[in-house]
Design a protein around this motif. Structure first.
Motif, PDB file in Angstrom:
ATOM      1  N   ASP A 142       0.852  -1.190   0.000  1.00 25.42           N
ATOM      2  CA  ASP A 142       0.000   0.000   0.000  1.00 25.42           C
ATOM      3  C   ASP A 142       0.884   1.235   0.000  1.00 25.42           C
ATOM      4  N   ASP A 143       0.972   1.894  -1.148  1.00 27.94           N
ATOM      5  CA  ASP A 143       1.745   3.127  -1.232  1.00 27.94           C
ATOM      6  C   ASP A 143       0.830   4.340  -1.366  1.00 27.94           C
ATOM      7  N   LYS A 144      -0.443   4.157  -0.986  1.00 28.84           N
ATOM      8  CA  LYS A 144      -1.407   5.250  -1.088  1.00 28.84           C
ATOM      9  C   LYS A 144      -1.761   5.847   0.267  1.00 28.84           C
ATOM     10  N   SER A 145      -1.336   5.210   1.345  1.00 27.66           N
ATOM     11  CA  SER A 145      -1.587   5.748   2.679  1.00 27.66           C
ATOM     12  C   SER A 145      -0.387   5.467   3.565  1.00 27.66           C
ATOM     13  N   LYS A 146      -0.340   6.078   4.728  1.00 26.43           N
ATOM     14  CA  LYS A 146       0.837   5.971   5.593  1.00 26.43           C
ATOM     15  C   LYS A 146       0.574   5.047   6.782  1.00 26.43           C
ATOM     16  N   PRO A 147       1.645   4.511   7.387  1.00 26.87           N
ATOM     17  CA  PRO A 147       1.480   3.657   8.564  1.00 26.87           C
ATOM     18  C   PRO A 147       0.864   4.417   9.739  1.00 26.87           C
ATOM     19  N   ILE A 148       0.105   3.726  10.534  1.00 23.60           N
ATOM     20  CA  ILE A 148      -0.542   4.323  11.700  1.00 23.60           C
ATOM     21  C   ILE A 148       0.446   4.597  12.821  1.00 23.60           C
ATOM     22  N   MET A 149       1.452   3.718  12.976  1.00 24.21           N
ATOM     23  CA  MET A 149       2.397   3.834  14.096  1.00 24.21           C
ATOM     24  C   MET A 149       3.825   3.857  13.584  1.00 24.21           C
ATOM     25  N   ASN A 150       4.737   4.325  14.441  1.00 20.18           N
ATOM     26  CA  ASN A 150       6.168   4.279  14.156  1.00 20.18           C
ATOM     27  C   ASN A 150       6.912   4.018  15.456  1.00 20.18           C
ATOM     28  N   PRO A 151       8.229   3.753  15.405  1.00 18.87           N
ATOM     29  CA  PRO A 151       8.960   3.422  16.637  1.00 18.87           C
ATOM     30  C   PRO A 151       8.878   4.497  17.720  1.00 18.87           C
ATOM     31  N   GLY A 152       8.658   5.740  17.331  1.00 25.26           N
ATOM     32  CA  GLY A 152       8.545   6.799  18.329  1.00 25.26           C
ATOM     33  C   GLY A 152       7.393   6.601  19.279  1.00 25.26           C
ATOM     34  N   ASP A 153       6.361   5.882  18.844  1.00 28.07           N
ATOM     35  CA  ASP A 153       5.226   5.611  19.729  1.00 28.07           C
ATOM     36  C   ASP A 153       5.622   4.711  20.892  1.00 28.07           C
ATOM     37  N   PHE A 154       6.713   3.958  20.729  1.00 27.87           N
ATOM     38  CA  PHE A 154       7.160   3.034  21.775  1.00 27.87           C
ATOM     39  C   PHE A 154       8.436   3.490  22.464  1.00 27.87           C
TER      40      PHE A 154
ATOM     41  N   ILE B 153      15.500  -3.759  12.422  1.00 26.33           N
ATOM     42  CA  ILE B 153      16.256  -2.758  11.680  1.00 26.33           C
ATOM     43  C   ILE B 153      15.551  -1.409  11.700  1.00 26.33           C
ATOM     44  N   ILE B 154      14.250  -1.406  11.545  1.00 31.66           N
ATOM     45  CA  ILE B 154      13.494  -0.151  11.610  1.00 31.66           C
ATOM     46  C   ILE B 154      13.672   0.501  12.979  1.00 31.66           C
ATOM     47  N   GLU B 155      13.597  -0.294  14.033  1.00 30.30           N
ATOM     48  CA  GLU B 155      13.732   0.242  15.381  1.00 30.30           C
ATOM     49  C   GLU B 155      15.170   0.640  15.685  1.00 30.30           C
ATOM     50  N   LEU B 156      16.143  -0.097  15.154  1.00 30.89           N
ATOM     51  CA  LEU B 156      17.542   0.287  15.334  1.00 30.89           C
ATOM     52  C   LEU B 156      17.823   1.644  14.701  1.00 30.89           C
ATOM     53  N   ASN B 157      17.252   1.890  13.542  1.00 30.62           N
ATOM     54  CA  ASN B 157      17.425   3.206  12.926  1.00 30.62           C
ATOM     55  C   ASN B 157      16.901   4.303  13.847  1.00 30.62           C
ATOM     56  N   TRP B 158      15.764   4.074  14.451  1.00 31.40           N
ATOM     57  CA  TRP B 158      15.162   5.075  15.334  1.00 31.40           C
ATOM     58  C   TRP B 158      15.998   5.275  16.606  1.00 31.40           C
ATOM     59  N   LEU B 159      16.525   4.193  17.132  1.00 33.65           N
ATOM     60  CA  LEU B 159      17.208   4.243  18.427  1.00 33.65           C
ATOM     61  C   LEU B 159      18.692   4.582  18.330  1.00 33.65           C
ATOM     62  N   THR B 160      19.277   4.444  17.122  1.00 34.09           N
ATOM     63  CA  THR B 160      20.726   4.677  16.992  1.00 34.09           C
ATOM     64  C   THR B 160      21.100   5.608  15.852  1.00 34.09           C
ATOM     65  N   GLY B 161      20.221   5.797  14.875  1.00 30.66           N
ATOM     66  CA  GLY B 161      20.550   6.589  13.695  1.00 30.66           C
ATOM     67  C   GLY B 161      21.147   5.781  12.559  1.00 30.66           C
ATOM     68  N   ALA B 162      21.361   4.505  12.752  1.00 33.28           N
ATOM     69  CA  ALA B 162      22.004   3.680  11.720  1.00 33.28           C
ATOM     70  C   ALA B 162      21.153   3.616  10.454  1.00 33.28           C
ATOM     71  N   THR B 163      21.819   3.785   9.329  1.00 32.02           N
ATOM     72  CA  THR B 163      21.174   3.650   8.019  1.00 32.02           C
ATOM     73  C   THR B 163      21.899   2.639   7.139  1.00 32.02           C
ATOM     74  N   LYS B 164      23.068   2.188   7.574  1.00 32.40           N
ATOM     75  CA  LYS B 164      23.854   1.202   6.831  1.00 32.40           C
ATOM     76  C   LYS B 164      24.018  -0.022   7.722  1.00 32.40           C
ATOM     77  N   PHE B 165      23.566  -1.170   7.223  1.00 30.94           N
ATOM     78  CA  PHE B 165      23.531  -2.388   8.026  1.00 30.94           C
ATOM     79  C   PHE B 165      24.336  -3.487   7.335  1.00 30.94           C
ATOM     80  N   VAL B 166      25.345  -3.999   8.043  1.00 27.85           N
ATOM     81  CA  VAL B 166      26.123  -5.143   7.565  1.00 27.85           C
ATOM     82  C   VAL B 166      25.572  -6.374   8.279  1.00 27.85           C
ATOM     83  N   MET B 167      24.972  -7.268   7.524  1.00 28.13           N
ATOM     84  CA  MET B 167      24.301  -8.435   8.107  1.00 28.13           C
ATOM     85  C   MET B 167      24.939  -9.716   7.573  1.00 28.13           C
ATOM     86  N   PHE B 168      25.210 -10.651   8.475  1.00 29.39           N
ATOM     87  CA  PHE B 168      25.768 -11.935   8.062  1.00 29.39           C
ATOM     88  C   PHE B 168      25.152 -13.052   8.899  1.00 29.39           C
ATOM     89  N   GLY B 169      25.097 -14.226   8.315  1.00 32.76           N
ATOM     90  CA  GLY B 169      24.550 -15.375   9.026  1.00 32.76           C
ATOM     91  C   GLY B 169      24.758 -16.640   8.226  1.00 32.76           C
TER      92      GLY B 169
END
Length: 260
Positions: A7-19, A89-105
């Motif tokens: 859905d790119d016609k409306s916005k999310p109701i909540m974001n990490p700032g709510d928590f 990852i969405i919450e990490l961006n909010w809590l730390t400012g990170a926009t670049k993620f190196v992920m391995f597993g």
């Protein structure tokens, strides 16, 4: 249907700032590991400090910050599966400012002859999970945006790897014989549980994901072999390789800022 979820016609109701309240900044880059063993070793070796947490009814997981060669880096034990990992990852961006993620597993090996003793740099991921359909229009595969950057870094470091397609599933107990046949015939080298969903979320929010995988268990049409899984999950060399990737990402960023 699930494939109609975008859905790119409306916005999310909540974001990490709510928590979590006001948005914070510590660093623009974060290492994501799925291994608690790797996390604990890195925290001890680099004297990482707790700067926050991500919490749910399941409990809290600490967010760490450490300094490496004069650069602050966020470190986090990311959750298994696309539904958990993308939200982390969405919450990490909010809590730390990170926009670049190196992920391995680790990943399940679908072609052990080709991938033997090599990392996998995913170029595309088959979308066999639900998360990506909330962030991207329907398609069979999603392109892994920074695959060429990771493979170029591996070339420079002379790290053995193979680049190619992977299959992301959110139901590992239903990796059936017929599904394996289809994905192998489609050119998939391995199966994981996060990548397509995480890449879709990162693309939507404008984050950069740098991903590589180590083959662990092997899924063939005849048998299941988990003998290599522990090493693929917990080998600390992957964390050291992530640091090398970060050094080169920072260099590319400095070069970009210098010229533009």
């Amino acid at each position: 249907m699930i494939i109609d979820s975008f859905d790119d016609k409306s916005k999310p109701i909540m974001n990490p700032g709510d928590f979590y309240g006001e948005k914070k900044y510590y660093s623009d880059i974060c290492i994501l590991t799925f291994s608690n063993d790797i996390l604990e070793k890195a925290v001890k070796e680099y004297n990482a400090k707790v700067i926050g947490f991500i919490g749910s009814v399941n409990g809290k997981k600490n967010i760490y910050l450490f300094n490496y060669q004069g650069r602050d880096i966020v470190l986090y034990l990311v959750g298994v599966s696309a539904p958990v990992a993308h939200a982390d990852i969405i919450e990490l961006n909010w809590l730390t400012g990170a926009t670049k993620f190196v992920m391995f597993g680790s990943c399940g090996n679908l072609n052990k002859e080709i991938t033997k003793n090599k990392f996998i740099v995913p170029s595309e991921a088959y979308r066999d999970e639900g998360v990506s359909y909330h962030f991207l229009k329907p398609s069979d595969y999603i392109k892994i945006k920074n695959a060429d950057i990771v493979s170029n870094i591996f070339d420079e470091l002379k790290v053995p790897y193979i680049k190619g397609r992977v299959w992301t599933t959110d139901c590992f107990y239903m990796e059936t014989v017929n599904k394996i046949k289809d994905r192998v015939n489609d050119g998939c080298l391995a199966v994981d549980m996060e990548l397509s969903g995480v890449e879709a979320a990162c693309d939507y929010y404008g984050f950069d994901l740098y991903d590589f995988l180590a083959t662990g268990d092997t899924l063939s049409l005849d048998e299941y072999d988990r003998s290599g899984l522990n090493d693929a999950n917990n080998n600390y060399d992957k964390f050291l390789l992530a640091l090398e990737i970060i050094k080169r990402i920072w260099f590319l960023l400095i070069m970009y800022l210098t010229f533009f």
